[in-house]
Design a protein around this motif. Structure first.
Motif, PDB file in Angstrom:
ATOM      1  N   ASN A 227     -23.652   7.626  -8.724  1.00  0.00           N
ATOM      2  CA  ASN A 227     -22.938   6.361  -8.845  1.00  0.00           C
ATOM      3  C   ASN A 227     -21.933   6.411 -10.000  1.00  0.00           C
ATOM      4  N   VAL A 228     -22.338   6.970 -11.139  1.00  0.00           N
ATOM      5  CA  VAL A 228     -21.424   7.113 -12.275  1.00  0.00           C
ATOM      6  C   VAL A 228     -20.256   8.011 -11.887  1.00  0.00           C
ATOM      7  N   ASN A 229     -20.533   9.096 -11.197  1.00  0.00           N
ATOM      8  CA  ASN A 229     -19.478  10.013 -10.760  1.00  0.00           C
ATOM      9  C   ASN A 229     -18.512   9.329  -9.792  1.00  0.00           C
ATOM     10  N   SER A 230     -19.034   8.537  -8.874  1.00  0.00           N
ATOM     11  CA  SER A 230     -18.188   7.807  -7.928  1.00  0.00           C
ATOM     12  C   SER A 230     -17.286   6.817  -8.649  1.00  0.00           C
ATOM     13  N   ASN A 231     -17.845   6.085  -9.606  1.00  0.00           N
ATOM     14  CA  ASN A 231     -17.034   5.141 -10.386  1.00  0.00           C
ATOM     15  C   ASN A 231     -15.964   5.864 -11.193  1.00  0.00           C
ATOM     16  N   PHE A 232     -16.295   7.025 -11.731  1.00  0.00           N
ATOM     17  CA  PHE A 232     -15.337   7.807 -12.512  1.00  0.00           C
ATOM     18  C   PHE A 232     -14.186   8.294 -11.632  1.00  0.00           C
ATOM     19  N   VAL A 233     -14.481   8.756 -10.435  1.00  0.00           N
ATOM     20  CA  VAL A 233     -13.438   9.234  -9.516  1.00  0.00           C
ATOM     21  C   VAL A 233     -12.529   8.075  -9.105  1.00  0.00           C
ATOM     22  N   THR A 234     -13.101   6.897  -8.831  1.00  0.00           N
ATOM     23  CA  THR A 234     -12.307   5.724  -8.484  1.00  0.00           C
ATOM     24  C   THR A 234     -11.387   5.327  -9.633  1.00  0.00           C
TER      25      THR A 234
ATOM     26  N   GLN B 216     -10.252   7.270 -12.003  1.00  0.00           N
ATOM     27  CA  GLN B 216      -9.205   8.290 -12.121  1.00  0.00           C
ATOM     28  C   GLN B 216      -8.089   8.053 -11.109  1.00  0.00           C
ATOM     29  N   GLY B 217      -8.448   7.700  -9.874  1.00  0.00           N
ATOM     30  CA  GLY B 217      -7.444   7.408  -8.847  1.00  0.00           C
ATOM     31  C   GLY B 217      -6.586   6.217  -9.225  1.00  0.00           C
ATOM     32  N   LYS B 218      -7.213   5.153  -9.727  1.00  0.00           N
ATOM     33  CA  LYS B 218      -6.461   3.971 -10.159  1.00  0.00           C
ATOM     34  C   LYS B 218      -5.516   4.320 -11.304  1.00  0.00           C
ATOM     35  N   GLN B 219      -5.995   5.114 -12.254  1.00  0.00           N
ATOM     36  CA  GLN B 219      -5.155   5.483 -13.389  1.00  0.00           C
ATOM     37  C   GLN B 219      -3.991   6.366 -12.958  1.00  0.00           C
ATOM     38  N   ALA B 220      -4.211   7.243 -11.986  1.00  0.00           N
ATOM     39  CA  ALA B 220      -3.116   8.084 -11.485  1.00  0.00           C
ATOM     40  C   ALA B 220      -2.048   7.225 -10.814  1.00  0.00           C
ATOM     41  N   LEU B 221      -2.466   6.274  -9.968  1.00  0.00           N
ATOM     42  CA  LEU B 221      -1.506   5.377  -9.325  1.00  0.00           C
ATOM     43  C   LEU B 221      -0.793   4.520 -10.362  1.00  0.00           C
ATOM     44  N   SER B 222      -1.524   4.058 -11.356  1.00  0.00           N
ATOM     45  CA  SER B 222      -0.923   3.261 -12.423  1.00  0.00           C
ATOM     46  C   SER B 222       0.143   4.060 -13.157  1.00  0.00           C
ATOM     47  N   LYS B 223      -0.149   5.296 -13.466  1.00  0.00           N
ATOM     48  CA  LYS B 223       0.810   6.131 -14.194  1.00  0.00           C
ATOM     49  C   LYS B 223       2.067   6.388 -13.359  1.00  0.00           C
ATOM     50  N   VAL B 224       1.900   6.639 -12.081  1.00  0.00           N
ATOM     51  CA  VAL B 224       3.052   6.864 -11.193  1.00  0.00           C
ATOM     52  C   VAL B 224       3.926   5.621 -11.134  1.00  0.00           C
ATOM     53  N   VAL B 225       3.316   4.461 -10.932  1.00  0.00           N
ATOM     54  CA  VAL B 225       4.078   3.215 -10.840  1.00  0.00           C
ATOM     55  C   VAL B 225       4.779   2.916 -12.167  1.00  0.00           C
ATOM     56  N   GLN B 226       4.092   3.114 -13.279  1.00  0.00           N
ATOM     57  CA  GLN B 226       4.699   2.842 -14.582  1.00  0.00           C
ATOM     58  C   GLN B 226       5.850   3.785 -14.876  1.00  0.00           C
ATOM     59  N   SER B 227       5.711   5.066 -14.550  1.00  0.00           N
ATOM     60  CA  SER B 227       6.819   6.000 -14.808  1.00  0.00           C
ATOM     61  C   SER B 227       8.000   5.727 -13.886  1.00  0.00           C
ATOM     62  N   ASN B 228       7.743   5.338 -12.640  1.00  0.00           N
ATOM     63  CA  ASN B 228       8.832   4.982 -11.732  1.00  0.00           C
ATOM     64  C   ASN B 228       9.559   3.723 -12.207  1.00  0.00           C
ATOM     65  N   ALA B 229       8.813   2.737 -12.662  1.00  0.00           N
ATOM     66  CA  ALA B 229       9.431   1.512 -13.169  1.00  0.00           C
ATOM     67  C   ALA B 229      10.265   1.796 -14.414  1.00  0.00           C
ATOM     68  N   THR B 230       9.781   2.674 -15.271  1.00  0.00           N
ATOM     69  CA  THR B 230      10.534   3.038 -16.474  1.00  0.00           C
ATOM     70  C   THR B 230      11.842   3.722 -16.102  1.00  0.00           C
ATOM     71  N   ALA B 231      11.792   4.646 -15.159  1.00  0.00           N
ATOM     72  CA  ALA B 231      13.006   5.348 -14.728  1.00  0.00           C
ATOM     73  C   ALA B 231      14.016   4.375 -14.121  1.00  0.00           C
ATOM     74  N   ALA B 232      13.545   3.472 -13.264  1.00  0.00           N
ATOM     75  CA  ALA B 232      14.447   2.489 -12.650  1.00  0.00           C
ATOM     76  C   ALA B 232      15.018   1.545 -13.703  1.00  0.00           C
ATOM     77  N   ALA B 233      14.190   1.099 -14.633  1.00  0.00           N
ATOM     78  CA  ALA B 233      14.651   0.178 -15.673  1.00  0.00           C
ATOM     79  C   ALA B 233      15.716   0.829 -16.546  1.00  0.00           C
ATOM     80  N   GLU B 234      15.534   2.093 -16.899  1.00  0.00           N
ATOM     81  CA  GLU B 234      16.527   2.785 -17.723  1.00  0.00           C
ATOM     82  C   GLU B 234      17.866   2.903 -16.998  1.00  0.00           C
ATOM     83  N   LEU B 235      17.830   3.237 -15.714  1.00  0.00           N
ATOM     84  CA  LEU B 235      19.063   3.368 -14.938  1.00  0.00           C
ATOM     85  C   LEU B 235      19.780   2.026 -14.807  1.00  0.00           C
ATOM     86  N   VAL B 236      19.044   0.999 -14.430  1.00  0.00           N
ATOM     87  CA  VAL B 236      19.641  -0.324 -14.235  1.00  0.00           C
ATOM     88  C   VAL B 236      20.183  -0.865 -15.562  1.00  0.00           C
TER      89      VAL B 236
END
Length: 191
Positions: free
Chosen positions: A23-30, A32-52
């Motif tokens: 159960n701890v391992n399952s929660n950890f994997v979940t 990690q997935g949320k943090q990876a998606l968060s990082k992708v969205v945040q870096s994409n937003a930063t790139a778009a914001a800098e350009l605009v």
């Protein structure tokens, strides 16, 4: 008999401990997935914001024309200025296609495309996960205006979302990581 009970008790306790570890391992994997998606969205937003922000700050730069904004509405803008800093006046246009989804199932169907057109060339799509894009125009007294010559600042707001869902057990979770960004840009040359 007591040895057999000890073995059975050990197996039950070991099984419970094993379930807790899984159960701890399952929660950890979940997480990690949320943090990876968060990082992708945040870096994409930063790139778009800098350009605009870069482009919007240069609106009217080295432009002697009194009309520096030729088109302005809530999802489109066309402006003049020396955006590439080469001494010649350029035009730049941003427009948001809020109709055509970028992804099909099973990805996020709310993601749309923001386009950037430099000097009437082929539109460059900025596909970073936009779900909303909105513009407001303000005069020198910070009141909203629709008169092009009165515009002194532009408020830009957009929302990003992850292209894929993450697994969750929360009842009201949308399963897409989202991020909202807004900024008021005051180009120095809109005076």
């Amino acid at each position: 008999m007591s040895t057999m009970l000890d073995i059975i008790g050990s197996i039950i306790i070991g099984g419970v401990v094993m379930l807790m570890v899984l159960n701890v391992n399952s929660n950890f994997v979940t997480l990690q997935g949320k943090q990876a998606l968060s990082k992708v969205v945040q870096s994409n937003a930063t790139a778009a914001a800098e350009l605009v922000e870069h482009d919007f700050r240069k609106i009217g730069y080295r432009c002697t024309d009194s009309i520096k904004l030729s088109l302005m509405d809530s999802s489109r803008i066309t402006a003049l200025g020396d955006f590439d800093d080469n001494g010649s006046i350029d035009s730049i246009r941003y427009y948001f296609d809020n109709v055509t989804p970028v992804y099909a199932s099973p990805a996020n169907k709310d993601i749309r495309m923001l386009y950037r057109v430099f000097n009437n060339q082929v539109p460059s799509p900025i596909n970073l996960g936009f779900t909303r894009f909105r513009l407001w125009y303000f005069d020198s007294s910070e009141s909203e205006t629709s008169v092009r010559s009165n515009v002194r600042s532009i408020k830009v707001a957009f929302q990003f979302a992850s292209p894929y869902k993450y697994e969750t057990t929360a009842q009201y979770d949308t399963n897409f990581y989202t991020l909202y960004w807004e900024r008021i840009v005051k180009p120095k040359n809109l005076k």
